[in-house]
Design a protein around this motif. Sequence first.
Motif, PDB file in Angstrom:
ATOM      1  N   ALA A  17      -8.387  -1.239   5.018  1.00  0.00           N
ATOM      2  CA  ALA A  17      -9.066  -0.965   3.748  1.00  0.00           C
ATOM      3  C   ALA A  17      -8.491   0.319   3.182  1.00  0.00           C
ATOM      4  CB  ALA A  17     -10.572  -0.840   3.949  1.00  0.00           C
ATOM      5  N   THR A  18      -8.673   0.510   1.887  1.00  0.00           N
ATOM      6  CA  THR A  18      -8.255   1.749   1.231  1.00  0.00           C
ATOM      7  C   THR A  18      -9.420   2.282   0.402  1.00  0.00           C
ATOM      8  OG1 THR A  18      -7.413   0.691  -0.774  1.00  0.00           O
ATOM      9  CG2 THR A  18      -5.880   0.898   1.083  1.00  0.00           C
ATOM     10  N   ALA A  19      -9.220   3.426  -0.208  1.00  0.00           N
ATOM     11  CA  ALA A  19     -10.274   4.014  -1.036  1.00  0.00           C
ATOM     12  C   ALA A  19     -10.752   3.053  -2.106  1.00  0.00           C
ATOM     13  CB  ALA A  19      -9.766   5.301  -1.675  1.00  0.00           C
ATOM     14  N   GLN A  61       0.860  -1.178   0.000  1.00  0.00           N
ATOM     15  CA  GLN A  61       0.000   0.000   0.000  1.00  0.00           C
ATOM     16  C   GLN A  61       0.897   1.230   0.000  1.00  0.00           C
ATOM     17  OE1 GLN A  61      -2.052  -1.310   3.539  1.00  0.00           O
ATOM     18  NE2 GLN A  61      -3.890  -1.893   2.392  1.00  0.00           N
ATOM     19  N   PRO A  62       0.359   2.417  -0.293  1.00  0.00           N
ATOM     20  CA  PRO A  62       1.235   3.547  -0.626  1.00  0.00           C
ATOM     21  C   PRO A  62       2.232   3.999   0.425  1.00  0.00           C
ATOM     22  CG  PRO A  62      -0.976   3.981  -1.403  1.00  0.00           C
ATOM     23  CD  PRO A  62      -1.057   2.735  -0.586  1.00  0.00           C
ATOM     24  N   PHE A  63       1.821   4.133   1.702  1.00  0.00           N
ATOM     25  CA  PHE A  63       2.711   4.872   2.591  1.00  0.00           C
ATOM     26  C   PHE A  63       2.463   4.512   4.047  1.00  0.00           C
ATOM     27  CE2 PHE A  63       4.647   8.523   4.686  1.00  0.00           C
ATOM     28  CZ  PHE A  63       5.773   8.720   3.902  1.00  0.00           C
ATOM     29  N   PHE A  64       3.582   4.327   4.806  1.00  0.00           N
ATOM     30  CA  PHE A  64       3.471   4.022   6.224  1.00  0.00           C
ATOM     31  C   PHE A  64       4.340   4.896   7.122  1.00  0.00           C
ATOM     32  CE2 PHE A  64       1.979   0.076   4.287  1.00  0.00           C
ATOM     33  CZ  PHE A  64       0.831  -0.162   5.015  1.00  0.00           C
ATOM     34  N   SER A  65       5.437   5.441   6.612  1.00  0.00           N
ATOM     35  CA  SER A  65       6.322   6.200   7.493  1.00  0.00           C
ATOM     36  C   SER A  65       7.371   6.943   6.679  1.00  0.00           C
ATOM     37  CB  SER A  65       7.031   5.260   8.480  1.00  0.00           C
ATOM     38  OG  SER A  65       7.957   5.965   9.277  1.00  0.00           O
ATOM     39  N   VAL A  66       7.896   8.045   7.251  1.00  0.00           N
ATOM     40  CA  VAL A  66       9.041   8.727   6.647  1.00  0.00           C
ATOM     41  C   VAL A  66      10.357   8.119   7.129  1.00  0.00           C
ATOM     42  CG1 VAL A  66       7.768  10.896   6.478  1.00  0.00           C
ATOM     43  CG2 VAL A  66       9.223  10.487   8.475  1.00  0.00           C
ATOM     44  N   LEU A 123       0.038  -7.709  15.047  1.00  0.00           N
ATOM     45  CA  LEU A 123      -0.753  -7.131  13.970  1.00  0.00           C
ATOM     46  C   LEU A 123      -0.960  -5.648  14.248  1.00  0.00           C
ATOM     47  CD1 LEU A 123      -2.532  -7.210  11.449  1.00  0.00           C
ATOM     48  CD2 LEU A 123      -4.422  -8.015  12.891  1.00  0.00           C
ATOM     49  N   VAL A 124      -0.555  -4.814  13.281  1.00  0.00           N
ATOM     50  CA  VAL A 124      -0.665  -3.363  13.420  1.00  0.00           C
ATOM     51  C   VAL A 124      -1.553  -2.824  12.303  1.00  0.00           C
ATOM     52  CG1 VAL A 124       0.591  -1.185  13.618  1.00  0.00           C
ATOM     53  CG2 VAL A 124       1.702  -3.320  14.333  1.00  0.00           C
ATOM     54  N   PHE A 125      -2.612  -2.129  12.682  1.00  0.00           N
ATOM     55  CA  PHE A 125      -3.450  -1.444  11.698  1.00  0.00           C
ATOM     56  C   PHE A 125      -3.014   0.011  11.595  1.00  0.00           C
ATOM     57  CE2 PHE A 125      -7.664  -4.080  11.844  1.00  0.00           C
ATOM     58  CZ  PHE A 125      -7.028  -5.106  11.162  1.00  0.00           C
ATOM     59  N   ASP A 126      -2.793   0.464  10.370  1.00  0.00           N
ATOM     60  CA  ASP A 126      -2.560   1.880  10.104  1.00  0.00           C
ATOM     61  C   ASP A 126      -3.934   2.520   9.890  1.00  0.00           C
ATOM     62  OD1 ASP A 126      -2.211   4.348   8.782  1.00  0.00           O
ATOM     63  OD2 ASP A 126      -0.257   3.745   8.041  1.00  0.00           O
ATOM     64  N   GLU A 127      -4.373   3.309  10.867  1.00  0.00           N
ATOM     65  CA  GLU A 127      -5.689   3.958  10.817  1.00  0.00           C
ATOM     66  C   GLU A 127      -5.575   5.448  10.481  1.00  0.00           C
ATOM     67  OE1 GLU A 127      -8.629   2.478  11.164  1.00  0.00           O
ATOM     68  OE2 GLU A 127      -8.563   0.905  12.690  1.00  0.00           O
ATOM     69  N   GLN A 172     -13.077   8.481 -14.598  1.00  0.00           N
ATOM     70  CA  GLN A 172     -13.932   7.782 -13.642  1.00  0.00           C
ATOM     71  C   GLN A 172     -13.693   8.310 -12.233  1.00  0.00           C
ATOM     72  OE1 GLN A 172     -12.348   3.857 -14.091  1.00  0.00           O
ATOM     73  NE2 GLN A 172     -13.177   3.556 -16.159  1.00  0.00           N
ATOM     74  N   VAL A 173     -14.773   8.377 -11.465  1.00  0.00           N
ATOM     75  CA  VAL A 173     -14.665   8.651 -10.026  1.00  0.00           C
ATOM     76  C   VAL A 173     -15.029   7.365  -9.302  1.00  0.00           C
ATOM     77  CG1 VAL A 173     -15.494  10.034  -8.098  1.00  0.00           C
ATOM     78  CG2 VAL A 173     -15.214  11.077 -10.347  1.00  0.00           C
ATOM     79  N   ARG A 174     -14.112   6.882  -8.472  1.00  0.00           N
ATOM     80  CA  ARG A 174     -14.268   5.589  -7.821  1.00  0.00           C
ATOM     81  C   ARG A 174     -13.845   5.688  -6.353  1.00  0.00           C
ATOM     82  NH1 ARG A 174     -16.754   4.908 -11.712  1.00  0.00           N
ATOM     83  NH2 ARG A 174     -16.533   3.356 -13.375  1.00  0.00           N
ATOM     84  N   GLY A 175     -14.232   4.657  -5.590  1.00  0.00           N
ATOM     85  CA  GLY A 175     -13.755   4.550  -4.221  1.00  0.00           C
ATOM     86  C   GLY A 175     -14.866   4.654  -3.199  1.00  0.00           C
ATOM     87  N   ARG A 176     -14.485   4.578  -1.940  1.00  0.00           N
ATOM     88  CA  ARG A 176     -15.421   4.757  -0.842  1.00  0.00           C
ATOM     89  C   ARG A 176     -15.946   6.191  -0.893  1.00  0.00           C
ATOM     90  NH1 ARG A 176     -16.024   1.452   3.576  1.00  0.00           N
ATOM     91  NH2 ARG A 176     -17.156   2.361   5.357  1.00  0.00           N
TER      92      ARG A 176
END
Length: 443
Positions: free
Chosen positions: A196-198, A144-149, A221-225, A340-344
């Motif tokens: 989940a993601t968009a 997924q795209p990003f978790f930390s610098v 288990l770590v969730f990035d919220e 297209q416009v998509r996602g949550r």
Amino acid sequence: MRSFERSTAIQARLHDLIPGGAHTYARGADQYPEQMAPILVRGKGARVWDVDGNEFVEYGMGLRSVTLGHGYEPVVRAATLAVADGMSFSRPTELELRAAQDFLDLVPGADMVKFAKNGSDATSAAVRLARAVTGRTTIAVCDQPFFSVDDWFIGTTDMAGGIPTVDTVKFAYNDLEALAATLAGDTVAAVFLEAATAMAEPLPGYLEGVRALCDRHGTLLVFDEMITGFRWAAGGAQAVYGVTPDLSCWGKAMGNGFPISALAGKREYMERGGLRTDHDRVFLLSTTHGPETASLAAFRAVVHAYRTEDPITRMEQAGRELADGVNSVAEGLGIAEYLQVRGRPSCLIFRTLDTEGLPSQAFRTLFLQELLEHGVLGQSFVTSAAHDADAIAATIAACAAAAPVYRRALERGAVDGLLRGRPVAPALRRTAAPRQIEASTYR
């Protein structure tokens, strides 16, 4: 045509003083059409104004950190009152207790919480804690795209310069077999993922399977919220999908733009960073500004808004109306396959495809250019509760003006003659854009 003359001059001067011309790569001028990167001066609700006097309906809203709207009065008032009594002290304040209670009421699967300033503060603290608990070093992150610098994640990206070899591996989302293979050797300290993601919801049983695999292999288990928290639900994705992680990392919308983040989790792990443990202590989080009063007061006001005003329903309703309107415009012009416009509904993106049906930075830039020209600013269509009917109608009208230009580009097979400058580029890339930034004329 709108004028961006003063914005362009200030942007050039920013490059003289700040590497990249912005403090966040996603806010960089390379993410916007050339000489059309507004320099903002204020915002209210879902609208912002730049130094050239242009007004825009804004999306993305502070990189998804503003869900109640810019200048939301109850948050501003709470922070202002807190600042008047002092922001930083040499001992904890009662406000820290109240904020922690508010947070843990929202996230019942967590027993303890520690506040900080940036999302990366929280995720990197979770890495340290997981390594200390398990005695392992490998971190598994979802693709997924990003978790930390910090090194453990940036070392896996195209901007890994200056970072030594990292002990981080990646696994595919919604693929339990891939994760099982990753965990097979019992060497992974933590599994990091956005539940989940968009554009991607968990398949039935997926998150439950991730939980079971982590338990089987002794992995935390770590969730990035960061995005899902306060956007999927006030209690995050874990409240929506009913799966409790060992640790979870929060930020962005917690303060409606005020700088605050959090690491939360089970007491048996979090106490290792405290004073009531028989284990070797973990340097979990220790920040000068983590407990400053303005952001904690802002957070409490945000919590109150979520308890009393249902902002998630409002931003989802706005998102559904926007997606339906823009997709209808594209369908009416016969380009629904390409625009297209998509996602949550609360976290929409727009897809800009070329004549081959492939994602295109050039076509994306053309769409951004036309949106800016017609009063819409945003790298996505991520809404807030402040996106009212007028803002949505104005955005659909802007898309209705932009879509015929997009269709002409498709008919030509290229954006040549329609795009006024260079295409945008990925924020995380190994080399800078080939075009040199012009010298500053701003004084």
